[in-house]
Design an enzyme around this catalytic site. Structure first.
Site, PDB file in Angstrom:
ATOM      1  N   ILE A 100       0.854  -1.180   0.146  1.00  0.00           N
ATOM      2  CA  ILE A 100       0.074   0.105   0.034  1.00  0.00           C
ATOM      3  C   ILE A 100       0.999   1.175  -0.064  1.00  0.00           C
ATOM      4  O   ILE A 100       1.932   1.154   0.775  1.00  0.00           O
ATOM      5  CB  ILE A 100      -1.024  -0.082   1.213  1.00  0.00           C
ATOM      6  CG1 ILE A 100      -1.734   1.324   1.371  1.00  0.00           C
ATOM      7  CG2 ILE A 100      -0.315  -0.167   2.536  1.00  0.00           C
ATOM      8  CD1 ILE A 100      -2.859   1.209   2.526  1.00  0.00           C
ATOM      9  N   SER A 101       0.908   2.081  -0.751  1.00  0.00           N
ATOM     10  CA  SER A 101       1.869   3.177  -1.077  1.00  0.00           C
ATOM     11  C   SER A 101       1.701   4.168   0.025  1.00  0.00           C
ATOM     12  O   SER A 101       0.773   4.280   0.915  1.00  0.00           O
ATOM     13  CB  SER A 101       1.449   4.070  -2.512  1.00  0.00           C
ATOM     14  OG  SER A 101       1.193   3.091  -3.526  1.00  0.00           O
ATOM     15  N   GLN A 102       2.798   4.692   0.436  1.00  0.00           N
ATOM     16  CA  GLN A 102       3.013   5.686   1.125  1.00  0.00           C
ATOM     17  C   GLN A 102       2.107   6.992   1.001  1.00  0.00           C
ATOM     18  O   GLN A 102       1.829   7.359  -0.086  1.00  0.00           O
ATOM     19  CB  GLN A 102       4.617   6.317   1.025  1.00  0.00           C
ATOM     20  CG  GLN A 102       4.967   7.473   1.916  1.00  0.00           C
ATOM     21  CD  GLN A 102       6.246   8.171   1.582  1.00  0.00           C
ATOM     22  OE1 GLN A 102       6.476   8.045   0.198  1.00  0.00           O
ATOM     23  NE2 GLN A 102       6.968   8.782   2.242  1.00  0.00           N
TER      24      GLN A 102
END
Ligand code: SAH
Length: 228
Positions: free
Chosen positions: A66-68
């Site tokens: 899950i992206s930053q």
């Protein structure tokens, strides 16, 4: 009288918005509002719960991430949905979310009022994302397939966001952009990329690179080959 249960994550969420987004130059009110509302804790793995609002990408199933929060905000801001709305008053922008993963990015876009179409290569991730989004009353269809080819059935899109790294801008994605539409995609090698913003204006396509980034590979026909 209706009783409202206090949200135990509210403080962590507003701290994330202030410290990781506003402090680093994210300015679009619509993006900040949406990220201040979407419960990121519902999109991370149970063992990562305490880290849900960290300034980091986190592992999800199938070796994906899950992206930053900052990069989610940055990419979303670059799609300029408020600008699109100003030019198409009364119309809901349709957005293609390539590499839906946990569904967090799709939730942010849907919370901003976009009609989101997701495409994810892993069927289990796609159904998990759909389920989470449904529970939040954010109906998003997540197709299973190779998003490097886009999702032609629902084209054209006001915006396309690719959350996985490609060796070059996938041509089908440009073709599926509406006139004036924007595409945000990390382009580079499997380990290092730059975030590219592509804008289509009639038959003309312009692009610029905004910043270095690191994403998992986009695996597919216009992406990287599997398993290397
Ligand atoms: N947007 C996601 C980030 C997921 S990471 C989130 O908010 O959680 C990137 C995702 O792209 C992974 O889930 C990976 O399985 C997916 N992916 C990789 N190649 C793909 C392809 N060709 N088509 C669709 N999804 C792909």
């Amino acid at each position: 009288m209706r009783q409202t249960t206090p949200d135990p994550w509210a403080e962590a969420r507003s701290r994330m918005v202030a410290e990781h987004l506003v402090a680093r130059g994210i300015r679009q009110r619509e993006v900040l509002d949406a990220m201040g509302r979407v419960p990121r804790e519902r999109f991370v793995e149970p063992q990562m719960l305490e880290r849900a609002y960290d300034d980091a990408a986190l592992g999800i199933a199938d070796g994906q991430t899950i992206s930053q929060p900052y990069i989610v905000a940055r990419m979303t801001e670059e799609l300029d949905l408020p600008g699109w709305r100003a030019r198409h008053v009364g119309r809901v922008p349709r957005v293609l979310d390539v590499g839906t993963g946990s569904g967090y990015q799709a939730a942010v876009l849907a919370t901003m009022g976009a009609q989101v179409i997701g495409v994810e290569r892993h069927a289990s991730l796609a159904s998990g994302a759909e389920e989470r989004l449904r529970a939040l009353r954010l109906p998003v269809r997540v197709g299973v397939g190779d998003g490097s080819e886009g999702w032609p059935d629902e084209a054209p899109y006001a915006a396309i966001l690719v959350a996985a790294a490609a060796p070059d801008v996938p041509k089908p994605l440009i073709d599926q952009l509406a006139d004036g539409g924007r595409l945000v995609v990390p382009v580079g090698t499997r380990t290092h990329q730059e975030l590219r913003i592509v804008r289509r204006m009639g038959d003309r396509v312009e692009w610029r690179a905004v910043e270095p980034c690191v994403f998992v590979p986009l695996v597919g026909r216009y992406g990287f080959q599997p398993g290397r």
